[in-house]
Design a protein around this motif. Structure first.
Motif, PDB file in Angstrom:
ATOM      1  N   ILE A 124       3.830 -30.244 -36.836  1.00  0.00           N
ATOM      2  CA  ILE A 124       5.100 -29.586 -37.098  1.00  0.00           C
ATOM      3  C   ILE A 124       6.199 -30.351 -36.387  1.00  0.00           C
ATOM      4  CG2 ILE A 124       5.019 -27.971 -35.137  1.00  0.00           C
ATOM      5  CD1 ILE A 124       5.914 -25.833 -37.341  1.00  0.00           C
ATOM      6  N   ALA A 125       7.365 -30.411 -37.004  1.00  0.00           N
ATOM      7  CA  ALA A 125       8.467 -31.184 -36.436  1.00  0.00           C
ATOM      8  C   ALA A 125       9.022 -30.500 -35.197  1.00  0.00           C
ATOM      9  CB  ALA A 125       9.570 -31.347 -37.480  1.00  0.00           C
ATOM     10  N   PRO A 126       9.451 -31.267 -34.211  1.00  0.00           N
ATOM     11  CA  PRO A 126      10.063 -30.658 -33.019  1.00  0.00           C
ATOM     12  C   PRO A 126      11.472 -30.175 -33.312  1.00  0.00           C
ATOM     13  CG  PRO A 126      10.203 -33.035 -32.868  1.00  0.00           C
ATOM     14  CD  PRO A 126       9.421 -32.743 -34.122  1.00  0.00           C
ATOM     15  N   GLY A 127      11.906 -29.205 -32.540  1.00  0.00           N
ATOM     16  CA  GLY A 127      13.292 -28.764 -32.615  1.00  0.00           C
ATOM     17  C   GLY A 127      13.685 -28.038 -33.873  1.00  0.00           C
ATOM     18  N   ILE A 128      12.697 -27.467 -34.606  1.00  0.00           N
ATOM     19  CA  ILE A 128      13.041 -26.783 -35.857  1.00  0.00           C
ATOM     20  C   ILE A 128      12.968 -25.269 -35.730  1.00  0.00           C
ATOM     21  CG2 ILE A 128      12.285 -28.713 -37.277  1.00  0.00           C
ATOM     22  CD1 ILE A 128       9.773 -27.008 -37.953  1.00  0.00           C
ATOM     23  N   GLY A 129      12.689 -24.768 -34.517  1.00  0.00           N
ATOM     24  CA  GLY A 129      12.697 -23.327 -34.335  1.00  0.00           C
ATOM     25  C   GLY A 129      14.084 -22.764 -34.595  1.00  0.00           C
ATOM     26  N   GLU A 130      14.141 -21.514 -35.026  1.00  0.00           N
ATOM     27  CA  GLU A 130      15.437 -20.927 -35.348  1.00  0.00           C
ATOM     28  C   GLU A 130      16.327 -20.904 -34.114  1.00  0.00           C
ATOM     29  OE1 GLU A 130      15.508 -17.353 -37.650  1.00  0.00           O
ATOM     30  OE2 GLU A 130      13.626 -17.861 -38.629  1.00  0.00           O
ATOM     31  N   ALA A 131      17.539 -21.396 -34.294  1.00  0.00           N
ATOM     32  CA  ALA A 131      18.495 -21.520 -33.189  1.00  0.00           C
ATOM     33  C   ALA A 131      19.889 -21.293 -33.751  1.00  0.00           C
ATOM     34  CB  ALA A 131      18.378 -22.898 -32.539  1.00  0.00           C
ATOM     35  N   TYR A 132      20.879 -21.375 -32.878  1.00  0.00           N
ATOM     36  CA  TYR A 132      22.256 -21.124 -33.289  1.00  0.00           C
ATOM     37  C   TYR A 132      23.182 -22.206 -32.764  1.00  0.00           C
ATOM     38  CZ  TYR A 132      20.371 -16.648 -34.630  1.00  0.00           C
ATOM     39  OH  TYR A 132      19.601 -15.681 -35.222  1.00  0.00           O
ATOM     40  N   TYR A 133      24.194 -22.524 -33.590  1.00  0.00           N
ATOM     41  CA  TYR A 133      25.243 -23.455 -33.217  1.00  0.00           C
ATOM     42  C   TYR A 133      26.537 -22.680 -32.957  1.00  0.00           C
ATOM     43  CZ  TYR A 133      22.305 -27.088 -35.422  1.00  0.00           C
ATOM     44  OH  TYR A 133      21.294 -27.935 -35.776  1.00  0.00           O
ATOM     45  N   LEU A 134      27.387 -23.259 -32.122  1.00  0.00           N
ATOM     46  CA  LEU A 134      28.717 -22.728 -31.886  1.00  0.00           C
ATOM     47  C   LEU A 134      29.714 -23.557 -32.691  1.00  0.00           C
ATOM     48  CD1 LEU A 134      30.885 -21.049 -30.423  1.00  0.00           C
ATOM     49  CD2 LEU A 134      30.620 -22.586 -28.458  1.00  0.00           C
ATOM     50  N   TYR A 135      30.437 -22.911 -33.585  1.00  0.00           N
ATOM     51  CA  TYR A 135      31.431 -23.608 -34.399  1.00  0.00           C
ATOM     52  C   TYR A 135      32.528 -24.172 -33.499  1.00  0.00           C
ATOM     53  CZ  TYR A 135      35.170 -24.216 -37.884  1.00  0.00           C
ATOM     54  OH  TYR A 135      36.167 -24.719 -38.669  1.00  0.00           O
ATOM     55  N   ALA A 136      32.803 -25.454 -33.663  1.00  0.00           N
ATOM     56  CA  ALA A 136      33.773 -26.124 -32.790  1.00  0.00           C
ATOM     57  C   ALA A 136      35.178 -25.552 -32.942  1.00  0.00           C
ATOM     58  CB  ALA A 136      33.781 -27.627 -33.084  1.00  0.00           C
ATOM     59  N   GLY A 137      35.474 -24.993 -34.114  1.00  0.00           N
ATOM     60  CA  GLY A 137      36.794 -24.427 -34.346  1.00  0.00           C
ATOM     61  C   GLY A 137      36.936 -22.983 -33.911  1.00  0.00           C
ATOM     62  N   SER A 138      35.911 -22.431 -33.281  1.00  0.00           N
ATOM     63  CA  SER A 138      35.979 -21.035 -32.841  1.00  0.00           C
ATOM     64  C   SER A 138      37.045 -20.854 -31.763  1.00  0.00           C
ATOM     65  CB  SER A 138      34.620 -20.583 -32.296  1.00  0.00           C
ATOM     66  OG  SER A 138      34.728 -19.308 -31.695  1.00  0.00           O
TER      67      SER A 138
END
Length: 520
Positions: free
Chosen positions: A353-367
């Motif tokens: 299984i590929a690394p780093g593919i677990g469900e995660a969240y990003y912060l929108y830079a324009g927030s």
């Protein structure tokens, strides 16, 4: 569009600590991103335990803390986009508690369906994206960083280094979620999430004389069990959209097609391997036996999940999440979970299984409200948050903190599913961790058409008459496309070659961790 409900912005510093300086989109490099070395970009050295934060509100397993962040005092609306599924009740509970603690903050939680990727793309391109974006919804992290779509968390989260160091090893990797030494994701679920377990109707298999509870079915047993169930008046196997590529890839990889579709040790596609061709032969033999439920080619996973409790079919290969779905929606359904079938003779191998593919969240830079995201991420990305996630969702899906999977009780089936998950999955290599320029290749690559799913379904339906020739053609086209994408990346200035897809020290039986990259 201004999402503040009061257009006179004010903010108040909370009492415990001074405000953190927020990182804006301007801090993102406009050109090519680089890493600062594998070890430096990976997990930080563990620090002493973080100081306890004042508790603002507690609702069951949900805890809202005062992290010392500068939160808005005006009436504002914060938007969080997400997938549907088992995570939703947790986020709804977290957001409800947060809004009670801070009544001036409204959180709009959009749990979206099939259109999620398209809606997120439109939001990013228009400059009006949600403040928080799910990581696995069509947004490529390298592109998102390069374009300035997502913001690093290093200068946003309170006690960032301690927060990051608490995560398990191999959670944060350069070229995956770390760029220029900055970290861009808040992981929630583990990358090691089993997508290909064997689920079975216990009564139907018992009546057929089979019980894979402790010993996996061999390919011969699998075929015989399916045929016997069919002869007894039901059907042996069901799968959404037909057997499809997951049937073939799973059986082939366990039988020795290391890496599934791509062998990371040799840098070659596996489509013409003996294991792939044998898995196709097994599929066609079971079809000749009449063991597949008629009409399954037009079924969705939801349709399939309804058929097993009805006794229409005995076996189904799918993901670990089905345990929780059936236990909650069909409490009377007597089903089991086991490894997918193993070869009748020879060794059974792990699944990669590929690394780093677990469900995660990003912060929108324009927030405009990165400090709100920080307050939520600080809890979501913690052991305490993972425990709350498991308790509220009642899902078996492995959380990113393995301790949470042990703290929260599961059914015997759930425990067995997690046991197989841990025993059978291994992290494979990732070219982007080895060479960041490999990300340019992935952005250049185009889908190969017809793809593996198309070819397998064509063979299954009889539209493709020569499986070996069809798989050779697929392998040739896949090689050509990878080579074309590499050349396109080189023409754009990338320093990358096909050698970056060869990992001579890869052992499919072990996790490929950061130390392995350093050995190359």
């Amino acid at each position: 569009m201004d999402r503040k409900q009061n257009h006179t912005p004010k903010s108040a510093t909370m009492t415990r600590r001074s405000a953190l300086q927020l990182a804006g989109a301007a801090a993102l490099a406009a050109g090519t991103v680089s890493t600062t070395g594998l070890s430096a970009a990976a997990q930080s050295t563990p620090s002493p335990a973080a100081p306890a934060y004042p508790l603002v509100l507690e609702q069951g397993p949900i805890k809202i803390y005062d992290y010392g962040l500068t939160l808005p005092t005006d009436d504002v609306t914060f938007r969080w986009a997400d997938h549907q599924g088992v995570r939703v009740p947790f986020h709804e509970a977290l957001h409800a508690a947060f809004m009670e603690a801070y009544p001036n903050i409204t959180i709009e939680y959009d749990s979206l369906g099939q259109d999620l990727a398209e809606l997120l793309a439109v939001g990013v391109q228009s400059g009006d994206a949600h403040d928080v974006l799910p990581s696995n919804a069509g947004i490529l992290a390298p592109q998102a960083v390069r374009e300035g779509w997502i913001a690093p968390l290093d200068d946003v989260l309170p006690n960032f280094e301690q927060w990051k160091a608490a995560y398990p090893p191999n959670t944060f990797l350069p070229g995956i979620n770390v760029f220029d030494g900055k970290t861009y994701s808040c992981p929630m679920y583990a990358s090691k999430l089993h997508r290909n377990l064997l689920f079975y109707n216990t009564g139907l298999l018992r009546d057929a004389g089979y019980d894979p509870a402790t010993t996996p079915l061999t390919w011969d047993d699998f075929r015989a069990a399916a045929r016997t169930v069919t002869e007894q008046g039901n059907y042996g196997f069901i799968s959404a959209g037909g057997p499809g590529s997951s049937f073939v890839v799973t059986l082939a990889e366990i039988a020795g097609a290391h890496g599934g579709e791509f062998n990371w040790q040799t840098g070659e596609f596996n489509y013409t391997s003996d294991q792939f061709l044998a898995a196709i032969d097994l599929m066609m033999a079971m079809n000749d036996d009449g063991s597949f439920l008629p009409g399954m080619a037009s079924m969705t996973d939801t349709d399939v999940r309804a058929r097993l409790p009805q006794g229409r079919a005995a076996m189904y290969i799918s993901g670990i999440w089905n345990v929780s779905i059936w236990e909650q929606a069909e409490p009377g359904f007597d089903f089991g979970v086991a490894s997918a079938p193993v070869p009748t003779s020879g060794e059974a191998f792990p699944l990669s299984i590929a690394p780093g593919i677990g469900e995660a969240y990003y912060l929108y830079a324009g927030s405009d409200y990165k400090e709100i995201a920080a307050a939520l991420f600080a809890f979501v990305g913690s052991l305490e948050g993972n425990v709350a996630l498991k308790e509220i969702s009642k899902a078996v899906n492995p959380a990113v903190f393995p301790e949470a999977n042990e703290i929260v009780d599961h059914s015997e089936r759930g425990k067995r599913a997690i046991e197989i998950n841990d025993q059978q999955l291994r992290l494979r290599p990732a070219p982007a961790v080895r060479n960041l320029d490999a990300t340019q290749v992935e952005m250049e690559r185009r889908p190969v058409t017809p793809n593996l799913m198309d070819v397998v379904n064509g063979i299954f339906s009889g539209q493709v008459g020569d499986p070996r020739a069809a798989m050779q053609d697929l392998q040739d086209r896949s090689n050509q496309e990878l080579d074309r994408a590499i050349q396109a990346a080189v023409d754009s200035g990338a320093q990358v070659s096909r050698d970056d897809w060869v990992f001579s020290n890869w052992d499919p039986a072990e996790d490929y961790d950061l130390e392995k990259y350093e050995e190359l």
